[in-house]
Scaffold this active site. Structure first.
Site, short mmCIF file in Angstrom:
data_model
loop_
_atom_site.label_atom_id
_atom_site.label_comp_id
_atom_site.label_asym_id
_atom_site.label_seq_id
_atom_site.Cartn_x
_atom_site.Cartn_y
_atom_site.Cartn_z
CG ASP A 13 -1.86 -1.13 1.27
OD1 ASP A 13 -2.26 -1.42 0.18
OD2 ASP A 13 -1.95 -1.65 2.30
CE LYS A 16 3.25 -2.32 -4.74
NZ LYS A 16 2.82 -1.92 -3.05
N GLY A 40 -4.46 -4.59 -3.94
CA GLY A 40 -5.33 -3.55 -4.14
C GLY A 40 -4.61 -2.38 -4.61
CG HIS A 41 -1.74 -2.23 -7.26
ND1 HIS A 41 -0.99 -2.93 -8.07
CD2 HIS A 41 -1.39 -2.57 -5.88
CE1 HIS A 41 -0.20 -3.63 -7.46
NE2 HIS A 41 -0.22 -3.24 -6.00
CD GLN A 194 0.86 -8.56 -2.27
OE1 GLN A 194 1.32 -9.07 -3.25
NE2 GLN A 194 -0.70 -8.54 -2.53
P1 IMP Z 1 -2.46 -12.96 2.09
O1 IMP Z 1 -1.48 -12.00 1.01
O2 IMP Z 1 -3.79 -12.58 1.92
O3 IMP Z 1 -1.99 -14.43 2.41
O4 IMP Z 1 -2.05 -12.12 3.48
C1 IMP Z 1 -0.86 -12.07 4.20
C2 IMP Z 1 -0.38 -10.72 4.75
O5 IMP Z 1 -0.27 -9.99 3.87
C3 IMP Z 1 -1.68 -10.08 5.67
O6 IMP Z 1 -1.19 -9.34 6.58
C4 IMP Z 1 -2.40 -9.23 4.84
O7 IMP Z 1 -2.86 -8.12 5.16
C5 IMP Z 1 -1.04 -8.59 3.93
N1 IMP Z 1 -1.37 -8.18 2.51
C6 IMP Z 1 -1.59 -9.03 1.60
N2 IMP Z 1 -2.01 -8.33 0.37
C7 IMP Z 1 -1.54 -7.03 0.80
C8 IMP Z 1 -1.70 -5.75 -0.07
O8 IMP Z 1 -1.52 -5.84 -1.00
N3 IMP Z 1 -1.26 -4.60 0.64
C9 IMP Z 1 -0.94 -4.93 2.12
N4 IMP Z 1 -0.98 -5.79 2.76
C10 IMP Z 1 -1.45 -6.90 2.12
MG MG Z 2 -2.82 -1.78 -1.89
#
Ligand code: IMP
Ligand code: MG
Length: 395
Positions: A13, A16, A40-41, A194
């Site tokens: 977040d 990007k 989530g972009h 991420q």
């Molecule tokens: P997962 O990717 O759904 O397996 O989640 C694993 C960890 O990564 C959790 O703490 C999520 O909140 C975090 N996470 C996954 N995708 C994002 C992202 O795009 N932005 C911020 N945190 C993320």
């Molecule tokens: Mg995001």
């Protein structure tokens, strides 16, 4: 134009999507190389907000090809949903190419991810269980759908066909395609999802995602070695994190709420409130090393407008030792105390500024400290959510 990678340097977040949308039209292709629809972009154009999860953030640039590399895990149903939403906007969108080696997120993976148990706070999109099956050599890939009318669940075969028929999505080997572009001297932009501290190998394990958001993810997640690669690390002017896990500069009181509300820090995928805190330079130094960064894009600097003073973490105290570079070692993280430097804020709205030199003196001071402490130049400065609210620094 050089090949360029946009890499998240905190816990995701960092903004990007906006940088990618800004740069996309200059590139032949924009390539996602890891993660899935947990991303989530957000891109804002003329006050309209678009949130992309699986489609690359270049989708609104019809001349740029959007590639989904083999490192990405795909929820076909959600991909179609995203494309249907885009269709409703009547905007012209880019063509999409997906690697046939991508693993599929199936209903069982989502069910598994949503089970209560170990509390990591995932996005519940089935990302972890899909990568788990991939490594255990029992996953299902797009390849497995080719010519398989009997594929169960049946709807997956329908989705697969719909993508190709209704949206002219091409499915094949992205490595060969990217190699061809490189031979033609056409530049490629790599879209990180991420952030560094969520990397399965380099992040705050086990509070991480299951992919490689760091630079290494590009090689594995595309099967391609980009030459002449410029690596831009994206960092927010403060820090946020969604989900569980260590966060040394977290602000739990009024200041944290201020950043959350002013910065709109709610998950673009899950709507969860993001944890907020001060900028942590030790994290930026770590990200520079892990990713071999060439320069910074510092985003959301305008969120700090109007603050009387701004704190920046310059390192940690661990007993009698000073630590300058972040460690994802949880044992170390349990014992550290952030060391803060306090900087004067700026009492101005910077969202309309177009040049670094015109920024208020204290904003420049804040940005210069980042450069000095990380020994890396800033290339872009985000001063608002809109596509054009980005200052390009002279080099
Ligand atoms: P997962 O990717 O759904 O397996 O989640 C694993 C960890 O990564 C959790 O703490 C999520 O909140 C975090 N996470 C996954 N995708 C994002 C992202 O795009 N932005 C911020 N945190 C993320
Ligand atoms: Mg995001």
């Amino acid at each position: 134009m050089k090949n360029t990678a946009i890499i998240g340097t905190q816990w995701g977040d960092e903004g990007k999507g906006k940088i990618i949308d800004f740069l996309a039209s200059k590139f032949k292709a924009v390539v996602r190389f890891g993660g899935g629809d947990n991303a989530g972009h957000t891109v804002v154009i003329n006050n309209k907000k678009y949130i992309f999860h699986l489609v690359p953030s270049a989708i609104l640039h019809p001349k740029t090809l959007c590639v989904i590399g083999n490192g990405v895990v795909i929820n076909l149903k959600n991909l179609l949903k995203e494309l249907e939403e885009l269709k409703k906007t009547k905007k012209k969108i880019a063509r999409i190419f997906i690697s046939e080696k991508c693993h599929l997120i199936l209903p069982k993976h989502i069910k598994e991810d949503k089970k209560k148990g170990r509390k990591i706070g995932t996005t519940g999109r089935g990302i972890g269980p899909t990568y788990t099956d991939a490594v255990a050599r029992k996953g299902t890939r797009l390849i497995d759908l080719q010519g398989k009318k009997s594929f169960r669940p049946q709807k997956y075969f329908d989705y697969y066909q719909q993508l190709q028929k209704d949206y002219q999505v091409k499915i094949g080997d992205c490595s060969l395609l990217l190699d061809k572009f490189q031979q033609q001297k056409k530049a490629i932009l790599f879209e990180g999802a991420q952030g560094t501290l969520l990397d399965i190998s380099h992040g705050t394990y086990p509070f991480v995602t299951s992919s490689h958001p760091t630079i290494g993810g590009i090689f594995i997640g595309t099967g391609f070695r980009p030459r002449d690669l410029e690596i831009i690390g994206v960092a927010k002017a403060y820090t946020t994190r969604v989900g569980e896990g260590p966060f040394p500069t977290e602000l739990k009181g009024a200041m944290g709420s201020f950043l959350r509300e002013k910065g709109g820090e709610y998950g673009a995928t899950t709507g969860r409130p993001r944890r907020c805190g001060w900028l942590d330079l030790s994290i930026l130094r770590y990200a520079k090393i892990i990713n071999g960064l060439d320069n910074w894009a510092i985003t959301k600097v305008d969120v700090l407008d109007g603050l009387k003073e701004i704190k920046v973490c310059t390192g940690y105290q661990l007993g009698s030792k000073i630590i300058k570079v972040f460690s994802p070692n949880l044992r170390i993280l349990r014992g550290i105390k952030p060391i803060y430097k306090i900087f004067p804020g700026w009492q101005k709205d910077i969202s309309k500024f177009k040049k670094f030199n015109d920024l208020p003196t204290n904003t420049k001071l804040y940005l210069k400290v980042i450069e000095k402490e990380t020994q890396l130049k800033i290339k872009f400065i985000g001063v608002g959510p809109e596509r054009n609210q980005l200052i390009k620094c002279e080099s």
